[in-house]
Design a protein around this motif. Structure first.
Motif, PDB file in Angstrom:
ATOM      1  N   GLU A 111       0.693  -1.100  -0.080  1.00  0.00           N
ATOM      2  CA  GLU A 111       0.062   0.069  -0.232  1.00  0.00           C
ATOM      3  C   GLU A 111       0.582   1.193   0.004  1.00  0.00           C
ATOM      4  OE1 GLU A 111      -3.287   0.034  -0.629  1.00  0.00           O
ATOM      5  OE2 GLU A 111      -3.097  -2.276  -0.542  1.00  0.00           O
ATOM      6  N   SER A 112       2.211   1.173   0.294  1.00  0.00           N
ATOM      7  CA  SER A 112       3.171   2.350   0.448  1.00  0.00           C
ATOM      8  C   SER A 112       3.603   2.723  -1.145  1.00  0.00           C
ATOM      9  CB  SER A 112       4.197   2.133   1.364  1.00  0.00           C
ATOM     10  OG  SER A 112       5.041   1.480   0.714  1.00  0.00           O
ATOM     11  N   ALA A 113       4.002   4.015  -1.320  1.00  0.00           N
ATOM     12  CA  ALA A 113       4.248   4.498  -2.577  1.00  0.00           C
ATOM     13  C   ALA A 113       5.742   3.890  -2.681  1.00  0.00           C
ATOM     14  CB  ALA A 113       4.300   5.795  -2.563  1.00  0.00           C
ATOM     15  N   SER A 114       6.601   3.779  -1.467  1.00  0.00           N
ATOM     16  CA  SER A 114       8.019   3.273  -1.712  1.00  0.00           C
ATOM     17  C   SER A 114       8.224   1.976  -2.363  1.00  0.00           C
ATOM     18  CB  SER A 114       8.801   3.501  -0.325  1.00  0.00           C
ATOM     19  OG  SER A 114       9.943   3.095  -0.490  1.00  0.00           O
ATOM     20  N   LYS A 115       9.294   1.968  -3.263  1.00  0.00           N
ATOM     21  CA  LYS A 115       9.506   0.416  -3.758  1.00  0.00           C
ATOM     22  C   LYS A 115      10.762  -0.258  -2.667  1.00  0.00           C
ATOM     23  CE  LYS A 115       8.884   0.428  -8.421  1.00  0.00           C
ATOM     24  NZ  LYS A 115       9.255   0.262  -9.914  1.00  0.00           N
ATOM     25  N   VAL A 116      11.158   0.641  -1.926  1.00  0.00           N
ATOM     26  CA  VAL A 116      12.330  -0.201  -0.727  1.00  0.00           C
ATOM     27  C   VAL A 116      11.777  -1.194  -0.136  1.00  0.00           C
ATOM     28  CG1 VAL A 116      14.109   0.279   0.964  1.00  0.00           C
ATOM     29  CG2 VAL A 116      13.634   2.090  -1.032  1.00  0.00           C
ATOM     30  N   ASP A 117      10.675  -0.766   0.465  1.00  0.00           N
ATOM     31  CA  ASP A 117      10.059  -1.733   1.480  1.00  0.00           C
ATOM     32  C   ASP A 117       9.396  -2.887   0.439  1.00  0.00           C
ATOM     33  OD1 ASP A 117       7.687  -0.535   0.397  1.00  0.00           O
ATOM     34  OD2 ASP A 117       6.938   0.115   2.190  1.00  0.00           O
ATOM     35  N   ASP A 118       8.813  -2.681  -0.699  1.00  0.00           N
ATOM     36  CA  ASP A 118       8.255  -3.930  -1.430  1.00  0.00           C
ATOM     37  C   ASP A 118       9.646  -4.845  -1.686  1.00  0.00           C
ATOM     38  OD1 ASP A 118       6.148  -2.535  -1.707  1.00  0.00           O
ATOM     39  OD2 ASP A 118       6.557  -1.771  -3.764  1.00  0.00           O
ATOM     40  N   GLU A 119      10.884  -4.370  -1.867  1.00  0.00           N
ATOM     41  CA  GLU A 119      12.076  -5.142  -2.263  1.00  0.00           C
ATOM     42  C   GLU A 119      12.273  -6.061  -0.968  1.00  0.00           C
ATOM     43  OE1 GLU A 119      15.037  -2.803  -3.786  1.00  0.00           O
ATOM     44  OE2 GLU A 119      14.210  -2.478  -5.614  1.00  0.00           O
ATOM     45  N   GLN A 120      12.421  -5.437  -0.010  1.00  0.00           N
ATOM     46  CA  GLN A 120      12.609  -6.143   1.395  1.00  0.00           C
ATOM     47  C   GLN A 120      11.717  -7.140   1.692  1.00  0.00           C
ATOM     48  OE1 GLN A 120      14.573  -6.412   3.869  1.00  0.00           O
ATOM     49  NE2 GLN A 120      13.373  -7.470   5.416  1.00  0.00           N
ATOM     50  N   TRP A 121      10.577  -7.203   1.632  1.00  0.00           N
ATOM     51  CA  TRP A 121       9.456  -8.180   1.867  1.00  0.00           C
ATOM     52  C   TRP A 121       9.353  -9.085   0.644  1.00  0.00           C
ATOM     53  CZ3 TRP A 121       9.119  -8.791   6.499  1.00  0.00           C
ATOM     54  CH2 TRP A 121       9.341  -7.670   7.151  1.00  0.00           C
ATOM     55  N   LEU A 122       9.621  -8.978  -0.463  1.00  0.00           N
ATOM     56  CA  LEU A 122       9.738  -9.696  -1.678  1.00  0.00           C
ATOM     57  C   LEU A 122      10.881 -10.795  -1.487  1.00  0.00           C
ATOM     58  CD1 LEU A 122       8.610  -7.779  -4.889  1.00  0.00           C
ATOM     59  CD2 LEU A 122       7.431  -9.831  -3.746  1.00  0.00           C
ATOM     60  N   ALA A 123      11.939 -10.019  -1.042  1.00  0.00           N
ATOM     61  CA  ALA A 123      13.181 -10.854  -0.806  1.00  0.00           C
ATOM     62  C   ALA A 123      13.056 -11.599   0.339  1.00  0.00           C
ATOM     63  CB  ALA A 123      14.404  -9.874  -0.631  1.00  0.00           C
ATOM     64  N   TYR A 124      12.354 -11.117   1.411  1.00  0.00           N
ATOM     65  CA  TYR A 124      11.981 -12.043   2.835  1.00  0.00           C
ATOM     66  C   TYR A 124      11.235 -13.438   2.293  1.00  0.00           C
ATOM     67  CZ  TYR A 124      10.042 -14.131   6.718  1.00  0.00           C
ATOM     68  OH  TYR A 124       9.592 -14.803   7.651  1.00  0.00           O
ATOM     69  N   TRP A 125      10.016 -13.342   1.475  1.00  0.00           N
ATOM     70  CA  TRP A 125       9.584 -14.270   1.035  1.00  0.00           C
ATOM     71  C   TRP A 125      10.134 -15.457   0.163  1.00  0.00           C
ATOM     72  CZ3 TRP A 125       6.055 -15.291   4.298  1.00  0.00           C
ATOM     73  CH2 TRP A 125       5.164 -14.517   4.787  1.00  0.00           C
TER      74      TRP A 125
END
Length: 132
Positions: free
Chosen positions: A33-47
């Motif tokens: 839901e956030s506009a930032s891609k940094v947190d998207d990368e963190q959680w995709l990498a986590y999964w």
């Protein structure tokens, strides 16, 4: 003393699902839901890493059963992957997965043109769907 030990055992049992699944699920939804891609990368990498860890654990279970502190080691490692102070999942993805696997064997991250074509394709299809 017996009740304290029982309470600690229950908390230890709840820590794994809380750290490995509940918080990452919540943080993944917030990241989407956030506009930032940094947190998207963190959680995709986590999964990606959590899936790989779970798969390896399933395959190596007969060996891991002989290590009495395996669950504690796994919990500490996953906590390092999850906690935003460390960003362990993004670190491992950048240092090992991207450098060793993606660049060595090729992939979408190698050339920016393939990413732009995909974005153009999605944007075109999205515009066509809105017209209906």
């Amino acid at each position: 003393m017996n009740r304290l030990w029982t309470l600690l055992t229950y908390l230890h049992s709840l820590a794994g699902p809380g750290v490995m699944l509940l918080y990452p699920l919540y943080a993944s939804v917030v990241a989407i839901e956030s506009a930032s891609k940094v947190d998207d990368e963190q959680w995709l990498a986590y999964w990606i890493l959590y899936s790989f860890l779970t798969l390896m654990e399933m395959l190596l279970l007969p060996l891991l059963e002989w290590i009495p502190i395996w669950y504690d080691l796994k919990l500490a490692f996953v906590a390092w992957l999850v906690l935003p102070q460390f960003r362990g999942a993004a670190f491992i993805y950048e240092k090992f997965v991207r450098e060793k696997v993606i660049y060595k064997y090729g992939g979408a991250h190698k050339s920016p043109k393939s990413k732009n074509k995909f974005v153009d394709f999605v944007a075109t299809n999205k515009g066509e769907q809105e017209a209906y």
